[in-house]
Design an enzyme around this catalytic site. Structure first.
Site, PDB file in Angstrom:
ATOM      1  N   CYS A   2       0.829  -1.215   0.000  1.00 35.09           N
ATOM      2  CA  CYS A   2       0.000   0.000   0.000  1.00 35.09           C
ATOM      3  C   CYS A   2       0.864   1.266   0.000  1.00 35.09           C
ATOM      4  O   CYS A   2       2.012   1.243   0.442  1.00 35.09           O
ATOM      5  CB  CYS A   2      -0.856   0.034   1.242  1.00 35.09           C
ATOM      6  SG  CYS A   2      -1.807  -1.456   1.514  1.00 35.09           S
ATOM      7  N   ARG A  27       4.771   0.628  -6.185  1.00 34.14           N
ATOM      8  CA  ARG A  27       4.808  -0.211  -4.979  1.00 34.14           C
ATOM      9  C   ARG A  27       3.913  -1.439  -5.127  1.00 34.14           C
ATOM     10  O   ARG A  27       4.050  -2.400  -4.378  1.00 34.14           O
ATOM     11  CB  ARG A  27       4.360   0.602  -3.761  1.00 34.14           C
ATOM     12  CG  ARG A  27       5.334   1.680  -3.361  1.00 34.14           C
ATOM     13  CD  ARG A  27       4.743   2.580  -2.304  1.00 34.14           C
ATOM     14  NE  ARG A  27       4.460   1.894  -1.064  1.00 34.14           N
ATOM     15  CZ  ARG A  27       5.262   1.847  -0.011  1.00 34.14           C
ATOM     16  NH1 ARG A  27       6.428   2.461  -0.064  1.00 34.14           N
ATOM     17  NH2 ARG A  27       4.926   1.211   1.088  1.00 34.14           N
ATOM     18  N   TRP A  74      -3.003  -2.632  -1.455  1.00 34.71           N
ATOM     19  CA  TRP A  74      -2.559  -3.965  -1.890  1.00 34.71           C
ATOM     20  C   TRP A  74      -3.211  -4.922  -0.906  1.00 34.71           C
ATOM     21  O   TRP A  74      -2.843  -4.977   0.272  1.00 34.71           O
ATOM     22  CB  TRP A  74      -1.044  -4.031  -1.810  1.00 34.71           C
ATOM     23  CG  TRP A  74      -0.415  -5.251  -2.412  1.00 34.71           C
ATOM     24  CD1 TRP A  74      -0.084  -5.442  -3.723  1.00 34.71           C
ATOM     25  CD2 TRP A  74      -0.005  -6.437  -1.724  1.00 34.71           C
ATOM     26  NE1 TRP A  74       0.498  -6.670  -3.897  1.00 34.71           N
ATOM     27  CE2 TRP A  74       0.558  -7.312  -2.681  1.00 34.71           C
ATOM     28  CE3 TRP A  74      -0.062  -6.859  -0.394  1.00 34.71           C
ATOM     29  CZ2 TRP A  74       1.059  -8.563  -2.366  1.00 34.71           C
ATOM     30  CZ3 TRP A  74       0.428  -8.108  -0.072  1.00 34.71           C
ATOM     31  CH2 TRP A  74       0.988  -8.942  -1.057  1.00 34.71           C
ATOM     32  N   ASN A 100      -1.433   1.754   6.005  1.00 38.83           N
ATOM     33  CA  ASN A 100      -0.573   0.684   5.460  1.00 38.83           C
ATOM     34  C   ASN A 100      -0.204  -0.216   6.623  1.00 38.83           C
ATOM     35  O   ASN A 100       0.076   0.280   7.716  1.00 38.83           O
ATOM     36  CB  ASN A 100       0.737   1.251   4.908  1.00 38.83           C
ATOM     37  CG  ASN A 100       0.533   2.069   3.663  1.00 38.83           C
ATOM     38  OD1 ASN A 100      -0.570   2.164   3.145  1.00 38.83           O
ATOM     39  ND2 ASN A 100       1.608   2.684   3.202  1.00 38.83           N
ATOM     40  N   GLY A 101      -0.143  -1.512   6.391  1.00 36.80           N
ATOM     41  CA  GLY A 101       0.238  -2.439   7.455  1.00 36.80           C
ATOM     42  C   GLY A 101      -0.907  -3.380   7.780  1.00 36.80           C
ATOM     43  O   GLY A 101      -1.868  -3.509   7.008  1.00 36.80           O
ATOM     44  N   GLU A 482      18.932 -15.380 -10.115  1.00 37.59           N
ATOM     45  CA  GLU A 482      18.403 -14.044 -10.390  1.00 37.59           C
ATOM     46  C   GLU A 482      17.822 -13.968 -11.803  1.00 37.59           C
ATOM     47  O   GLU A 482      16.767 -13.370 -12.019  1.00 37.59           O
ATOM     48  CB  GLU A 482      19.509 -12.997 -10.184  1.00 37.59           C
ATOM     49  CG  GLU A 482      19.148 -11.568 -10.578  1.00 37.59           C
ATOM     50  CD  GLU A 482      18.001 -10.962  -9.773  1.00 37.59           C
ATOM     51  OE1 GLU A 482      17.507 -11.589  -8.829  1.00 37.59           O
ATOM     52  OE2 GLU A 482      17.571  -9.852 -10.138  1.00 37.59           O
ATOM     53  N   LYS A 486      13.997 -12.977 -12.557  1.00 32.81           N
ATOM     54  CA  LYS A 486      13.614 -11.846 -13.421  1.00 32.81           C
ATOM     55  C   LYS A 486      12.573 -12.306 -14.426  1.00 32.81           C
ATOM     56  O   LYS A 486      11.554 -11.641 -14.631  1.00 32.81           O
ATOM     57  CB  LYS A 486      14.821 -11.273 -14.180  1.00 32.81           C
ATOM     58  CG  LYS A 486      15.766 -10.417 -13.394  1.00 32.81           C
ATOM     59  CD  LYS A 486      15.273  -9.032 -13.058  1.00 32.81           C
ATOM     60  CE  LYS A 486      14.564  -8.928 -11.768  1.00 32.81           C
ATOM     61  NZ  LYS A 486      15.188  -9.018 -10.503  1.00 32.81           N
ATOM     62  N   GLU A 489       9.142 -13.183 -12.695  1.00 34.16           N
ATOM     63  CA  GLU A 489       8.345 -12.121 -12.080  1.00 34.16           C
ATOM     64  C   GLU A 489       7.748 -11.149 -13.087  1.00 34.16           C
ATOM     65  O   GLU A 489       6.674 -10.612 -12.833  1.00 34.16           O
ATOM     66  CB  GLU A 489       9.072 -11.419 -10.928  1.00 34.16           C
ATOM     67  CG  GLU A 489      10.298 -10.655 -11.220  1.00 34.16           C
ATOM     68  CD  GLU A 489      10.950 -10.072  -9.956  1.00 34.16           C
ATOM     69  OE1 GLU A 489      10.327  -9.966  -8.897  1.00 34.16           O
ATOM     70  OE2 GLU A 489      12.123  -9.690 -10.055  1.00 34.16           O
ATOM     71  N   HIS A 505      21.002 -34.180 -10.518  1.00 30.14           N
ATOM     72  CA  HIS A 505      20.401 -34.839  -9.352  1.00 30.14           C
ATOM     73  C   HIS A 505      18.888 -34.641  -9.301  1.00 30.14           C
ATOM     74  O   HIS A 505      18.277 -34.846  -8.247  1.00 30.14           O
ATOM     75  CB  HIS A 505      21.056 -34.313  -8.064  1.00 30.14           C
ATOM     76  CG  HIS A 505      22.506 -34.650  -7.983  1.00 30.14           C
ATOM     77  ND1 HIS A 505      22.957 -35.918  -7.696  1.00 30.14           N
ATOM     78  CD2 HIS A 505      23.616 -33.903  -8.210  1.00 30.14           C
ATOM     79  CE1 HIS A 505      24.284 -35.936  -7.713  1.00 30.14           C
ATOM     80  NE2 HIS A 505      24.711 -34.715  -8.031  1.00 30.14           N
ATOM     81  N   LYS A 604       6.815  -3.480  -4.764  1.00 26.11           N
ATOM     82  CA  LYS A 604       8.227  -3.097  -4.797  1.00 26.11           C
ATOM     83  C   LYS A 604       8.888  -3.347  -3.450  1.00 26.11           C
ATOM     84  O   LYS A 604       9.990  -3.860  -3.385  1.00 26.11           O
ATOM     85  CB  LYS A 604       8.351  -1.619  -5.191  1.00 26.11           C
ATOM     86  CG  LYS A 604       9.788  -1.118  -5.272  1.00 26.11           C
ATOM     87  CD  LYS A 604      10.549  -1.766  -6.413  1.00 26.11           C
ATOM     88  CE  LYS A 604      11.993  -1.354  -6.489  1.00 26.11           C
ATOM     89  NZ  LYS A 604      12.789  -2.255  -7.318  1.00 26.11           N
TER      90      LYS A 604
HETATM   91  O1  M6R Z   1      13.898  -3.893  -0.877  1.00 31.77           O
HETATM   92  P1  M6R Z   1      14.515  -5.255  -0.715  1.00 31.77           P
HETATM   93  O2  M6R Z   1      15.833  -5.377  -1.380  1.00 31.77           O
HETATM   94  O3  M6R Z   1      14.579  -5.700   0.731  1.00 31.77           O
HETATM   95  O4  M6R Z   1      13.517  -6.229  -1.460  1.00 31.77           O
HETATM   96  C1  M6R Z   1      13.718  -7.608  -1.454  1.00 31.77           C
HETATM   97  C2  M6R Z   1      12.813  -8.301  -2.433  1.00 31.77           C
HETATM   98  O5  M6R Z   1      11.473  -8.065  -2.129  1.00 31.77           O
HETATM   99  C3  M6R Z   1      13.081  -7.867  -3.882  1.00 31.77           C
HETATM  100  O6  M6R Z   1      14.411  -8.049  -4.255  1.00 31.77           O
HETATM  101  C4  M6R Z   1      12.175  -8.661  -4.845  1.00 31.77           C
HETATM  102  O7  M6R Z   1      12.563  -9.994  -4.885  1.00 31.77           O
HETATM  103  C5  M6R Z   1      12.163  -8.027  -6.231  1.00 31.77           C
HETATM  104  N1  M6R Z   1      10.872  -8.200  -6.808  1.00 31.77           N
HETATM  105  C6  M6R Z   1      13.141  -8.636  -7.169  1.00 31.77           C
HETATM  106  O8  M6R Z   1      13.052  -8.150  -8.454  1.00 31.77           O
END
Ligand code: M6R
Length: 609
Positions: A2, A27, A74, A100-101, A482, A486, A489, A505, A604
């Site tokens: 949020c 966000r 959110w 938020n929260g 990673e 990418k 996501e 394995h 985010k």
């Molecule tokens: O702000 P942070 O680095 O703590 O965030 C960690 C993860 O939420 C963040 O890296 C997430 O995996 C991203 N979507 C990756 O692209």
């Protein structure tokens, strides 16, 4: 997660709130709303869906007024729909709240308030707040908020307006960030810095359980006991342009193309480019800490966890210090075996990831010294850590991290070289050799970015597949993870990252001609091993795309497609090998018409557990 925006001043609130909400879109959210106060009346407009839908709603009837709150939701408690969207109000629309929260004890509070005659209309935990504040109100909104937050458990950042006190915004936070922006005769409120940058760079960061009463001329901040606090005003060195797309189709693409610049920013002030000396003097980490520690734990989530994994290879190789790496969310619930001889490094772009904050607090309790690598000045992690190294990425708006990942790697290289120097784990010629390579990295990144057309072509060839395997070995294994993250996501294509040597394995069972494999295979010390792994994959009719070192002719005969990266030291390859993977994921997702900057279900910064 949020987002909150607030305004009080002499301008019309709605355009400012809408602008702020757009800046918070990254966000992640599923509904949006605003509330505007004028002439003892609060008008609320909210709806499920994108901000453009809210804008259309507002075009039909724009509430007038100079005080207002905005929110992007959110969903956690209650489906995304119009009723559950924020702002929420009490029984008589006299107290309105954005939040938020998560209010963890909202059920008993809700039952109590219902028994007292309050009428609830949403499924949210948030709705208890306006009712609670309403029931605690006795001629002073700030006191009503102060009393109410004593009754709630959980995390919150809240903005409150009331027809009873029409000249103020009352705000508070615990566990979720909230920032007050200072203007001339106007004040702002936001959950995130980018939402404020069009209006001001002067901000105050609220600490846990502080309460601010904001008027158009300033803010009075008290702690939970009611003591008035003198808060530092911080100047943020980000500007508005940094939060614009600047001609790029998406923020993610802009951020990938900023990688050369942010790598240079990380070298600047930390490595003297002419003498190649490390200059980390303003790192407030005491030298005796560096020499005394016997072990380092690196904790993070998501992509930051993958940089942490790369950090293990980097630190162990350069400093000889044993490194443990863990997901913050796992670490926080385990028996914590840390003490004074341990250093904990927390990596978080946002500095607001709830699990990483919880891990930080657990480490503090165990007596470990905490060094944070974060991008956001004033973030919770930056304020609670013992020392901070800023990753200097500038605002990262694309939900999928790219440039911040690169910057985190840069910081880990520089930091581990510094540790190696202080602990005399490497001699100066060895350190100089790596530094000489490190300072060539920006030109190498430029070369890779110039080859974007090759990646576009590759992405077109591969975009129809539904499953991918990403393989890497040694320090490139975290980059395989990673690369797979990418792709999944932003394009929603299934991708799995795996250590190349482990593939036989289990995952090898998946492979056939419908399951392409992306292999990171630079000419490093495990090259021949990786080539063997590629042969195992090829024997299953799998299409292989390799990320290989410029000049490697051998690999062309083994794989189906190759993307070349410049030659560098073994240890530095991750910083180069990740870039084509970022571009590959971007172009596949873009070609598939995905919402690259705001992928579904993602936020985010994940500010709830
Ligand atoms: O702000 P942070 O680095 O703590 O965030 C960690 C993860 O939420 C963040 O890296 C997430 O995996 C991203 N979507 C990756 O692209």
């Amino acid at each position: 997660m949020c987002g909150i925006i607030g305004y009080i001043g002499s301008k019309e609130a709605v355009p400012i709130l809408l602008d702020g909400l757009k800046k918070l879109e990254y966000r992640g959210y599923d509904s949006a709303g605003i509330a505007v106060l004028k002439d003892s009346k609060i008008q609320i407009k909210k709806c499920k869906g994108k901000i453009v839908k809210l804008e259309n709603l507002l075009e039909k009837a724009t509430p007038k007024g100079n005080i207002g709150l905005g929110h992007t939701r959110w969903a956690t408690h209650g489906k995304p729909n119009n009723l559950n969207a924020h702002p929420h109000n009490g029984c008589n629309s006299e107290v309105v709240v954005v939040h938020n929260g998560i209010i963890e004890n909202y059920m008993p509070l809700r039952e109590r308030l219902i028994s007292e005659g309050h009428n609830f209309i949403s499924e949210t935990d948030t709705e208890v707040l306006p009712h609670l504040i309403e029931s605690n109100y006795q001629n002073d909104l700030t006191l009503a908020v102060k009393k109410s937050i004593k009754e709630i458990e959980g995390s919150y950042a809240i903005g409150v307006i009331s027809t009873h006190d029409p000249e103020k915004l009352v705000v508070s936070r615990c566990g979720s960030p909230l920032i007050i922006g200072i203007g001339e005769g106007e004040m702002f409120l936001a959950s995130d810095i980018p939402a404020l940058l069009s209006y001001t760079n002067r901000v105050i960061f609220l600490e846990e359980r502080e309460i601010a009463t904001i008027t158009k001329d300033g803010a009075e901040i008290i702690n939970s006991e009611g003591k008035i606090l003198q808060k530092e005003v911080v100047n943020i060195d980000w500007d508005e342009e940094m939060t614009e797309k600047s001609g790029y189709k998406h923020f993610m693409l802009k951020e990938i193309f900023q990688e050369t610049m942010v790598i240079r920013n990380n070298l600047e002030g930390r490595i003297n480019l002419s003498t190649k000396a490390l200059e980390l003097d303003n790192l407030s980490l005491p030298l005796d800490k560096i020499t005394e520690i016997e072990r380092i734990s690196i904790l993070a989530c998501g992509s930051s966890y993958y940089t942490a994994l790369a950090g293990k290879y980097i630190f162990e190789e350069l400093t000889g210090i044993p490194i443990e790496v863990d997901y913050s969310s796992e670490f926080r619930y385990r028996k914590i075996l840390l003490g004074k001889k341990d250093l904990t490094i927390l990596i978080s772009q946002s500095g607001e990831t709830a699990d990483t904050i919880a891990a930080l607090r657990a480490c503090r309790e165990a007596g470990s010294y905490i060094l944070a690598l974060t991008n956001v000045r004033g973030s919770t992690i930056s304020r609670e850590a013992d020392s901070v190294m800023y990753i200097k990425a500038g605002p990262e708006i694309g939900v999928a991290t790219t440039k911040a990942f690169i910057c985190q790697l840069m910081c880990l290289y520089i930091l581990s070289l510094y540790f190696a120097q202080v602990r005399e784990a490497l001699d100066s010629s060895e350190i100089n050799k790596i530094i000489s390579e490190l300072i060539k990295i920006p030109q190498m990144v430029e070369i890779i970015l110039l080859r974007e057309p090759e990646i576009i072509k590759l992405s077109e060839e591969f975009l129809s597949f539904h499953n991918f395997l990403y393989l890497g070995r040694g320090i490139n294994y975290p980059i395989a993870l990673e690369g797979a993250l990418k792709l999944k996501e932003i394009s929603y294509i299934h991708a799995e990252g795996y250590p190349a040597g482990e593939m036989k394995h289990g995952p090898i069972a998946l492979l056939d001609k419908t399951f392409p494999t992306v292999v990171i295979a630079p000419r490093d010390r495990v090259y021949t091993k990786v080539i063997n792994n590629i042969k195992e994959v090829k024997a299953r009719d799998t299409l292989v795309l390799a990320i290989a070192t410029e000049g490697d002719k051998e690999i062309i005969n083994i794989v189906d497609r190759v993307f070349y990266i410049p030659k560098t030291s073994d240890i530095l390859y991750p910083i180069l090998s990740v870039i084509p993977l970022q571009l590959f994921a971007y172009h596949i997702a873009d070609r598939l018409g995905c919402d690259v900057d705001k992928p579904r279900n993602l936020a985010k910064s994940v500010t709830v557990e």
